[in-house]
Enzyme design. Structure first.
Site, PDB file in Angstrom:
ATOM      1  N   GLU A 114      -0.216  -1.369   5.578  1.00 32.37           N
ATOM      2  CA  GLU A 114       0.802  -0.947   6.548  1.00 32.37           C
ATOM      3  C   GLU A 114       0.583   0.496   6.977  1.00 32.37           C
ATOM      4  O   GLU A 114       0.838   0.856   8.115  1.00 32.37           O
ATOM      5  CB  GLU A 114       2.207  -1.118   5.961  1.00 32.37           C
ATOM      6  CG  GLU A 114       3.332  -1.004   6.990  1.00 32.37           C
ATOM      7  CD  GLU A 114       3.753   0.426   7.262  1.00 32.37           C
ATOM      8  OE1 GLU A 114       4.327   0.684   8.350  1.00 32.37           O
ATOM      9  OE2 GLU A 114       3.529   1.318   6.416  1.00 32.37           O
TER      10      GLU A 114
ATOM     11  N   ASP B  10       0.831  -1.208   0.000  1.00 30.89           N
ATOM     12  CA  ASP B  10       0.000   0.000   0.000  1.00 30.89           C
ATOM     13  C   ASP B  10       0.867   1.261   0.000  1.00 30.89           C
ATOM     14  O   ASP B  10       2.026   1.237   0.415  1.00 30.89           O
ATOM     15  CB  ASP B  10      -0.968   0.013   1.201  1.00 30.89           C
ATOM     16  CG  ASP B  10      -0.263  -0.090   2.551  1.00 30.89           C
ATOM     17  OD1 ASP B  10       0.728  -0.838   2.662  1.00 30.89           O
ATOM     18  OD2 ASP B  10      -0.693   0.595   3.500  1.00 30.89           O
TER      19      ASP B  10
HETATM   20 ZN   LIG Z   1       6.434   2.255   4.587  1.00 27.65          ZN
END
Ligand SMILES: [Zn+2]
Length: 408
Positions: free
Chosen positions: A161, A96
């Site tokens: 994340e 991401d």
């Molecule tokens: Zn990162």
């Protein structure tokens, strides 16, 4: 086969690595929580690339997410088998990216990356594609040369994340037994410009709000009220004593001590000739993992009680953030030694095990009892406009991973 031969092979991949970077950055993988579609399209593309380049046993662990058009958030585990399966050398990166932010601050389209002066520009090219691409090509070099590493190599390409990891590594750790105690776990998502920082520990973060209630009155008649601001000032000054009461120093950290700082201050009265009956300030504490956050909080409450008694005020203390540090990865852990050797061989520098003042995703591993080290060579342009990746860092980091895969 010597490391130098593999390193030369990786140098020859330079343009292919740039090509993969450009293709990945063209698939915006923004979390639904930040207004995007999630990582499904990018993950599909990656699985195809991994299959075509020698990876075996590719598994996609799908975390359900009905806010994403695909209905899930993909977490890829892909292996390249070594001579022994006694342990796995993991490199974990995240798919991401954060939103581009203000577009006028970019010199080009963040999702149509461009190459200039030895750098690739675009959203996600440093955070975290630089080392995702580096780790993929480190494995590809072994595959193309027909080489087996000493142990199994595993790449974990996880989602979510940037918005908490609940549907990323957090979900994988719940669902999968892939990670084992003796594994080496590298998380190339933090680092410094010369590649010498090996992050193994973090401080606890404690943010507090102090709301002091007194009694408002005219500025010329202080005896008719209770000055909440004055009481709060005494408390803030008193809390500076925390430095003396929690004095431990740990050279792994910079700064090596716990820090206790009053920070934000809310406005109280708008005019000079009113004594404020209410006052609000905040504090940012970064506490060494050797101390319990609750012990610090108890001491702060004691200090507030004393100020309450002295000034006849009421002080309410509220957590704004309370994130106890994960247990540190030992400075002598195998993953740290492997990184030190590889950094020395590739970059000619001494790596140093260090702690930082804030959290990283490696903490999720550490809380589960796994040794994990964050490392990469980067300029920290993550989340900024004109985010870039230095191409030499991408190729160099691929050599560091290859060096570790080759270690016995
Ligand atoms: Zn990162």
């Amino acid at each position: 086969m010597s490391f130098e031969q593999i390193a030369r092979h990786l140098d020859a991949y330079r343009n292919e690595m740039i090509d993969l970077q450009v293709k990945l950055a063209a698939i915006p993988a923004i979390s639904p929580a930040s207004g995007g579609e999630g990582e499904a399209k990018k993950a599909d593309f990656l699985v195809g690339f991994l299959k075509a380049n020698g990876f075996q046993d590719i598994e996609v662990i799908k975390a359900p997410d009905f806010d994403a058009p695909a209905g899930y958030r993909p977490n890829i585990l892909a292996y390249y088998r070594g001579r022994s399966s006694a342990r796995t050398i993991w490199v974990m990166s995240h798919t991401d990216v954060v939103p581009p932010g203000e577009l006028s601050l970019w010199s080009g389209d963040p999702f149509r990356p461009w190459v200039e002066g030895g750098k690739i520009y675009g959203r996600g090219v440093e955070d975290n594609q630089q080392d995702m691409v580096a780790s993929i090509f480190a494995v590809k070099a072994f595959h193309d040369l027909g080489l087996k590493p000493a142990y199994d190599v595993g790449l974990a390409l996880v989602a979510d994340e940037e918005t908490g990891s609940d549907k990323g590594l957090g979900y994988v750790l719940q669902q999968s037994k892939a990670f084992r105690r003796g594994d080496l776990i590298l998380v190339p998502d933090a680092g410094n410009e010369d590649g010498t920082m090996i992050e193994i520990a973090e401080k606890s973060i404690l943010w507090l709000k102090f709301k002091t209630l007194g009694k408002q009155t005219h500025g010329s008649m202080p005896e008719r009220g209770i000055n909440a601001f004055k009481a709060a000032c005494f408390l803030a000054a008193e809390l500076d004593g925390l430095y003396k009461e929690f004095p431990l120093s740990d050279p792994v950290f910079d700064p090596p001590i716990s820090t206790f700082e009053p920070t934000k201050k809310e406005c109280n009265v708008p005019n000079i000739n009113t004594i404020p009956g209410e006052d609000v300030f905040f504090m940012d504490c970064r506490i060494l993992p050797q101390y319990k956050v609750d012990d610090v909080k108890a001491r702060i409450r004691q200090a507030a009680d004393a100020v309450e008694a002295r000034f006849k005020v009421k002080i309410a203390i509220e957590d704004q953030q309370n994130a106890p540090a994960a247990p540190p990865t030992p400075a002598k852990a195998a993953v740290v030694a492997a990184l030190e050797k590889a950094v020395k061989a590739v970059y000619g520098k001494e790596g140093k095990a260090m702690g930082i003042g804030g959290g990283t995703v490696a903490a999720l591993f550490r809380r589960e009892g796994f040794d994990a080290a964050c490392w990469s060579r980067l300029d920290e342009t993550a989340h900024q406009p004109n985010e870039y990746c230095i191409i030499d860092n991408m190729v160099g980091d691929a050599k560091v991973f290859a060096h570790i895969f080759l270690q016995e």
